[in-house]
Design a protein around this motif. Structure first.
Motif, mmCIF file in Angstrom:
data_model
loop_
_atom_site.group_PDB
_atom_site.id
_atom_site.type_symbol
_atom_site.label_atom_id
_atom_site.label_comp_id
_atom_site.label_asym_id
_atom_site.label_seq_id
_atom_site.Cartn_x
_atom_site.Cartn_y
_atom_site.Cartn_z
ATOM 1 N N HIS A 209 0.832 -1.200 0.000
ATOM 2 C CA HIS A 209 0.000 0.000 0.000
ATOM 3 C C HIS A 209 0.864 1.246 0.000
ATOM 4 O O HIS A 209 0.560 2.241 -0.635
ATOM 5 N N ASP A 264 -5.994 0.843 -4.626
ATOM 6 C CA ASP A 264 -5.006 1.522 -3.796
ATOM 7 C C ASP A 264 -3.911 0.586 -3.304
ATOM 8 O O ASP A 264 -2.945 1.035 -2.673
ATOM 9 N N TRP A 265 -4.071 -0.699 -3.571
ATOM 10 C CA TRP A 265 -3.036 -1.674 -3.241
ATOM 11 C C TRP A 265 -2.370 -2.128 -4.539
ATOM 12 O O TRP A 265 -3.033 -2.333 -5.554
#
Length: 299
Positions: A209, A264-265
């Motif tokens: 992340h 978002d990862w």
């Protein structure tokens, strides 16, 4: 015609017969008659008292001695072609036939548009491209260039880094309701995936992340496929989640056919290399094409 010139011509005829699989195909490639090809191959076999080819009504194939002789002849002719190409370098204008290989998915989506631009820019060039998910050997002298996507295993060969790709975690629209509320990779383990067995560890995914936040998850794969485009088709059909390279996934995401899961990862980024055979001379057509392929895509 000197004996040396005759022998070199016979090598050319022999290689053409092996590569086209017939005397007629060789004659068409070389622009001569079938009879000339047949006579010269017969003389080659008679002079060396060796059967090189097995003729049938459908196809010509090599004997064991013929196959070994073919590999040597192909290398000799490739070296001769390179020598003449080096003489022509003074003109600095790419010419001749560019022979390359690339993975099927990257070849179809990225290399083909580059080939089209290359052919328009350099009309004196021809391109023969072999798209395959199998790693074709650069050592036999028949290829000028290989595009390798992912892990570079041919450390003994010269290579140039020409780009990178991102891996996308995606799913078909059927999975939107089950994935839109996910917050972290650890929540993925209960969902089925379509595994790409071309990856080193197709069911173990490693996410980050930021620089400090990382998670790995082991997935369950009811379906395991060995080509990226097959994985894409199964994912579009709703078979489960999958990891696809950006050059395959992004057009489907933009068109609304696939959704990106946990955007978002991030998964590890991969490299794209141009790999060259172990030759001292690199024709202008090879350098020009690699330069073109390495250019950033137009916005």
């Amino acid at each position: 015609m000197s004996n040396g010139q005759a022998n070199l011509n016979r090598l050319t005829y022999f290689v053409a017969v092996v590569e086209t699989g017939s005397f007629t195909g060789a004659a068409d490639r070389l622009g001569i008659t079938r009879a000339v090809v047949s006579q010269q191959i017969a003389r080659l076999e008679r002079d060396h008292r060796t059967t090189l080819l097995i003729r049938s009504t459908r196809r010509v194939r090599t004997t064991e001695a013929g196959q070994a002789f073919y590999y040597r002849c192909a290398l000799i002719l490739k070296e001769a072609e390179d020598a003449f190409g080096e003489l022509a370098e003074t003109a600095r204008e790419p010419s001749g036939t560019l022979r390359l290989t690339a993975p099927f998915d990257y070849g179809t989506g990225v290399v083909v548009p580059a080939i089209t631009t290359f052919a328009e820019r350099y009309p004196q060039c021809q391109v023969e491209a072999h798209f395959s998910d199998q790693t074709l050997d650069l050592g036999d002298g028949r290829l000028d260039l290989a595009i390798r996507v992912g892990w570079l295993t041919e450390q003994h060969l010269p290579a140039r880094l020409i780009g990178h790709f991102e891996q996308r975690l995606v799913a078909g629209l059927q999975w939107q309701s089950r994935t839109q509320g996910l917050a972290a990779p650890e929540a993925l383990s209960a969902l089925p995936i379509v595994a790409n067995t071309a990856l080193r560890d197709p069911t173990r995914w490693h996410f980050h992340h930021d620089a400090l936040t990382r998670q790995s998850v082991t997935m369950t794969a009811p379906i395991m496929l060995d080509t990226t485009l097959a994985v894409r088709e199964a994912t579009l059909a709703g078979a489960g989640l999958a990891v696809l390279p950006d050059f395959v996934a992004d057009p489907d995401i933009a068109a609304g056919r696939l959704i990106e899961v946990l955007p978002d990862w991030h998964l590890p980024r991969g490299d794209i290399h141009a790999v060259f055979p172990p030759a001292r001379y690199r024709p202008a057509r090879v350098r020009a094409f690699v330069d073109l392929l390495a250019q950033p895509p137009s916005p």
